[in-house]
Design a protein around this motif. Structure first.
Motif, PDB file in Angstrom:
ATOM      1  N   LEU A 192      20.288   4.316   6.671  1.00  0.00           N
ATOM      2  CA  LEU A 192      19.811   4.229   8.047  1.00  0.00           C
ATOM      3  C   LEU A 192      18.630   3.279   8.165  1.00  0.00           C
ATOM      4  O   LEU A 192      18.580   2.419   9.069  1.00  0.00           O
ATOM      5  CB  LEU A 192      19.431   5.630   8.528  1.00  0.00           C
ATOM      6  N   ASN A 193      17.672   3.396   7.254  1.00  0.00           N
ATOM      7  CA  ASN A 193      16.497   2.529   7.322  1.00  0.00           C
ATOM      8  C   ASN A 193      16.817   1.094   6.940  1.00  0.00           C
ATOM      9  O   ASN A 193      16.227   0.153   7.488  1.00  0.00           O
ATOM     10  CB  ASN A 193      15.389   3.099   6.436  1.00  0.00           C
ATOM     11  N   GLN A 194      17.756   0.893   6.010  1.00  0.00           N
ATOM     12  CA  GLN A 194      18.174  -0.466   5.675  1.00  0.00           C
ATOM     13  C   GLN A 194      18.801  -1.136   6.897  1.00  0.00           C
ATOM     14  O   GLN A 194      18.496  -2.305   7.209  1.00  0.00           O
ATOM     15  CB  GLN A 194      19.179  -0.424   4.529  1.00  0.00           C
ATOM     16  N   THR A 234      16.197  -2.104   9.431  1.00  0.00           N
ATOM     17  CA  THR A 234      15.514  -3.338   9.031  1.00  0.00           C
ATOM     18  C   THR A 234      16.354  -4.558   9.397  1.00  0.00           C
ATOM     19  O   THR A 234      15.829  -5.555   9.932  1.00  0.00           O
ATOM     20  CB  THR A 234      15.235  -3.322   7.516  1.00  0.00           C
ATOM     21  N   PHE A 235      17.660  -4.493   9.145  1.00  0.00           N
ATOM     22  CA  PHE A 235      18.550  -5.584   9.546  1.00  0.00           C
ATOM     23  C   PHE A 235      18.476  -5.801  11.050  1.00  0.00           C
ATOM     24  O   PHE A 235      18.433  -6.940  11.532  1.00  0.00           O
ATOM     25  CB  PHE A 235      19.989  -5.282   9.137  1.00  0.00           C
ATOM     26  N   HIS A 236      18.470  -4.703  11.795  1.00  0.00           N
ATOM     27  CA  HIS A 236      18.415  -4.780  13.259  1.00  0.00           C
ATOM     28  C   HIS A 236      17.136  -5.491  13.715  1.00  0.00           C
ATOM     29  O   HIS A 236      17.183  -6.356  14.599  1.00  0.00           O
ATOM     30  CB  HIS A 236      18.491  -3.363  13.837  1.00  0.00           C
ATOM     31  N   LEU A 237      16.004  -5.144  13.123  1.00  0.00           N
ATOM     32  CA  LEU A 237      14.733  -5.755  13.498  1.00  0.00           C
ATOM     33  C   LEU A 237      14.711  -7.248  13.175  1.00  0.00           C
ATOM     34  O   LEU A 237      14.083  -8.046  13.889  1.00  0.00           O
ATOM     35  CB  LEU A 237      13.579  -5.052  12.783  1.00  0.00           C
ATOM     36  N   GLU A 238      15.408  -7.621  12.104  1.00  0.00           N
ATOM     37  CA  GLU A 238      15.419  -9.022  11.686  1.00  0.00           C
ATOM     38  C   GLU A 238      16.516  -9.828  12.366  1.00  0.00           C
ATOM     39  O   GLU A 238      16.680 -11.020  12.088  1.00  0.00           O
ATOM     40  CB  GLU A 238      15.589  -9.082  10.162  1.00  0.00           C
ATOM     41  N   GLY A 239      17.254  -9.186  13.261  1.00  0.00           N
ATOM     42  CA  GLY A 239      18.313  -9.885  13.979  1.00  0.00           C
ATOM     43  C   GLY A 239      19.564 -10.112  13.159  1.00  0.00           C
ATOM     44  O   GLY A 239      20.404 -10.951  13.523  1.00  0.00           O
ATOM     45  N   LEU A 240      19.709  -9.374  12.062  1.00  0.00           N
ATOM     46  CA  LEU A 240      20.883  -9.506  11.209  1.00  0.00           C
ATOM     47  C   LEU A 240      21.965  -8.521  11.637  1.00  0.00           C
ATOM     48  O   LEU A 240      21.668  -7.491  12.257  1.00  0.00           O
ATOM     49  CB  LEU A 240      20.498  -9.246   9.749  1.00  0.00           C
ATOM     50  N   PRO A 241      23.225  -8.784  11.315  1.00  0.00           N
ATOM     51  CA  PRO A 241      24.303  -7.844  11.669  1.00  0.00           C
ATOM     52  C   PRO A 241      24.112  -6.507  10.953  1.00  0.00           C
ATOM     53  O   PRO A 241      23.680  -6.461   9.801  1.00  0.00           O
ATOM     54  CB  PRO A 241      25.569  -8.555  11.185  1.00  0.00           C
ATOM     55  N   THR A 242      24.433  -5.430  11.655  1.00  0.00           N
ATOM     56  CA  THR A 242      24.389  -4.099  11.055  1.00  0.00           C
ATOM     57  C   THR A 242      25.817  -3.576  10.886  1.00  0.00           C
ATOM     58  O   THR A 242      26.759  -4.127  11.445  1.00  0.00           O
ATOM     59  CB  THR A 242      23.594  -3.124  11.940  1.00  0.00           C
ATOM     60  N   LYS A 295      29.172  -1.556  11.412  1.00  0.00           N
ATOM     61  CA  LYS A 295      29.788  -1.181  12.687  1.00  0.00           C
ATOM     62  C   LYS A 295      29.703   0.309  12.938  1.00  0.00           C
ATOM     63  O   LYS A 295      29.969   0.770  14.055  1.00  0.00           O
ATOM     64  CB  LYS A 295      31.243  -1.634  12.722  1.00  0.00           C
ATOM     65  N   GLY A 296      29.301   1.080  11.937  1.00  0.00           N
ATOM     66  CA  GLY A 296      29.153   2.514  12.117  1.00  0.00           C
ATOM     67  C   GLY A 296      27.819   2.929  12.704  1.00  0.00           C
ATOM     68  O   GLY A 296      27.493   4.115  12.725  1.00  0.00           O
ATOM     69  N   LEU A 297      27.037   1.968  13.219  1.00  0.00           N
ATOM     70  CA  LEU A 297      25.690   2.289  13.673  1.00  0.00           C
ATOM     71  C   LEU A 297      25.279   1.389  14.825  1.00  0.00           C
ATOM     72  O   LEU A 297      25.618   0.211  14.862  1.00  0.00           O
ATOM     73  CB  LEU A 297      24.715   2.105  12.496  1.00  0.00           C
ATOM     74  N   GLY A 298      24.551   1.958  15.786  1.00  0.00           N
ATOM     75  CA  GLY A 298      24.005   1.174  16.887  1.00  0.00           C
ATOM     76  C   GLY A 298      22.600   1.655  17.212  1.00  0.00           C
ATOM     77  O   GLY A 298      22.264   2.829  16.995  1.00  0.00           O
ATOM     78  N   PHE A 299      21.758   0.754  17.731  1.00  0.00           N
ATOM     79  CA  PHE A 299      20.370   1.090  18.043  1.00  0.00           C
ATOM     80  C   PHE A 299      20.091   0.893  19.528  1.00  0.00           C
ATOM     81  O   PHE A 299      20.653   0.001  20.168  1.00  0.00           O
ATOM     82  CB  PHE A 299      19.408   0.234  17.212  1.00  0.00           C
ATOM     83  N   LEU A 300      19.213   1.748  20.047  1.00  0.00           N
ATOM     84  CA  LEU A 300      18.787   1.702  21.449  1.00  0.00           C
ATOM     85  C   LEU A 300      17.294   1.424  21.484  1.00  0.00           C
ATOM     86  O   LEU A 300      16.520   2.043  20.748  1.00  0.00           O
ATOM     87  CB  LEU A 300      19.083   3.046  22.126  1.00  0.00           C
ATOM     88  N   ASP A 301      16.875   0.496  22.340  1.00  0.00           N
ATOM     89  CA  ASP A 301      15.445   0.185  22.445  1.00  0.00           C
ATOM     90  C   ASP A 301      15.140  -0.262  23.865  1.00  0.00           C
ATOM     91  O   ASP A 301      15.343  -1.423  24.228  1.00  0.00           O
ATOM     92  CB  ASP A 301      15.052  -0.893  21.431  1.00  0.00           C
ATOM     93  N   THR A 302      14.675   0.670  24.702  1.00  0.00           N
ATOM     94  CA  THR A 302      14.271   0.361  26.074  1.00  0.00           C
ATOM     95  C   THR A 302      12.831   0.826  26.264  1.00  0.00           C
ATOM     96  O   THR A 302      12.217   1.380  25.350  1.00  0.00           O
ATOM     97  CB  THR A 302      15.188   1.070  27.097  1.00  0.00           C
ATOM     98  N   PHE A 327       9.082   3.084  17.650  1.00  0.00           N
ATOM     99  CA  PHE A 327      10.246   3.672  16.994  1.00  0.00           C
ATOM    100  C   PHE A 327      10.301   3.258  15.530  1.00  0.00           C
ATOM    101  O   PHE A 327      10.764   4.019  14.676  1.00  0.00           O
ATOM    102  CB  PHE A 327      11.525   3.255  17.715  1.00  0.00           C
ATOM    103  N   ARG A 328       9.800   2.080  15.241  1.00  0.00           N
ATOM    104  CA  ARG A 328       9.735   1.645  13.843  1.00  0.00           C
ATOM    105  C   ARG A 328       8.862   2.596  13.034  1.00  0.00           C
ATOM    106  O   ARG A 328       9.208   2.968  11.901  1.00  0.00           O
ATOM    107  CB  ARG A 328       9.181   0.227  13.768  1.00  0.00           C
ATOM    108  N   ALA A 329       7.739   3.020  13.627  1.00  0.00           N
ATOM    109  CA  ALA A 329       6.867   3.975  12.934  1.00  0.00           C
ATOM    110  C   ALA A 329       7.585   5.305  12.726  1.00  0.00           C
ATOM    111  O   ALA A 329       7.405   5.960  11.684  1.00  0.00           O
ATOM    112  CB  ALA A 329       5.581   4.186  13.732  1.00  0.00           C
ATOM    113  N   LEU A 330       8.393   5.719  13.682  1.00  0.00           N
ATOM    114  CA  LEU A 330       9.160   6.953  13.527  1.00  0.00           C
ATOM    115  C   LEU A 330      10.168   6.833  12.386  1.00  0.00           C
ATOM    116  O   LEU A 330      10.327   7.757  11.570  1.00  0.00           O
ATOM    117  CB  LEU A 330       9.882   7.299  14.832  1.00  0.00           C
TER     118      LEU A 330
END
Length: 227
Positions: free
Chosen positions: A84-86, A89-97, A99-106, A216-219
């Motif tokens: 999950l944390n790996q 990290t990919f999500h924050l760096e704009g890399l593909p994650t 397909k079994g995972l999606g992130f929400l940030d509003t 959320f990164r801190a969480l």
């Protein structure tokens, strides 16, 4: 005709009882039972997320708690958190994650959803991970507000939603109020007894009464911990 398991009076053989006798014997005493069963099926068919057929608190049995404690000593808990944390990290760096995972940030909600049909984990593993996330969040000075289960009918399946809802241990006399990561909901969706997705969402307040929520990164870093 069926044969009664009780012997005839004064004899050792079995008595034969007619279907009519069985109906007469059991019809009246069991009618309320069958009415309740029929009513349960009707409620399930008519149920909706807002009006579930079953709504109850989640109470784990001693056996389930013991299984959970054993599971925490296996590699699966660590493996899921590391993955999950790996991926975060990919999500924050704009890399593909995956397909079994999606992130929400509003502005008001941050979180993730795990599409469990894409992963090779058992239902028991996922239910334990669901409870494990709750336990991790409670260790961050959070309290459990409610843990409940709803069961209702969809068009093509029976859905069970299990939820842990947690709130920070805030001090109302603080100004502004420290909301930490916000209110946190962990929700597990099960379709026809198959785990479908697992969601975690932190909902924050943006008004002046509250200190700005931690990121959320801190969480995610806090969830990972050091063990």
């Amino acid at each position: 005709m069926v044969r009664s398991p009780t012997s005839a009076a004064g004899g050792t053989g079995h008595r034969w009882i007619s279907d009519a006798t069985i109906f007469q014997r059991y019809n009246y005493s069991d009618m309320a039972f069958w009415d309740n069963i029929a009513d349960l099926f009707r409620q399930a068919e008519e149920s909706t997320p807002a009006k579930p057929a079953i709504h109850e608190l989640i109470v784990r049995s001693p056996e389930e708690i013991a299984d959970f404690e054993r599971w925490k000593r296996t590699h699966n808990s660590r493996r899921l958190l590391d993955w999950l944390n790996q991926q975060f990290t990919f999500h924050l760096e704009g890399l593909p994650t995956d397909k079994g995972l999606g992130f929400l940030d509003t502005d008001s909600s941050r979180g993730f959803v795990i599409y469990l049909q894409e992963l090779n984990y058992s239902k028991a593993d996922i239910v334990h991970f669901f409870d494990f996330l709750k336990e991790r969040i409670q260790s961050l000075n959070y309290r459990s507000d409610i843990s409940d289960r709803r069961l209702f009918s969809r068009k093509d399946w029976v859905e069970t939603q299990e939820r842990h809802y947690l709130k920070p241990r805030i001090k109302l006399d603080e100004n502004p109020i420290q909301q930490q990561f916000g209110n946190i909901t962990i929700q597990l969706e099960i379709r026809d007894d198959l785990v479908h997705n697992l969601r975690l969402r932190a909902t924050v307040y943006n008004d002046s009464m509250y200190e700005e929520a931690a990121s959320f990164r801190a969480l995610m870093v806090a969830l990972e911990g050091n063990d």
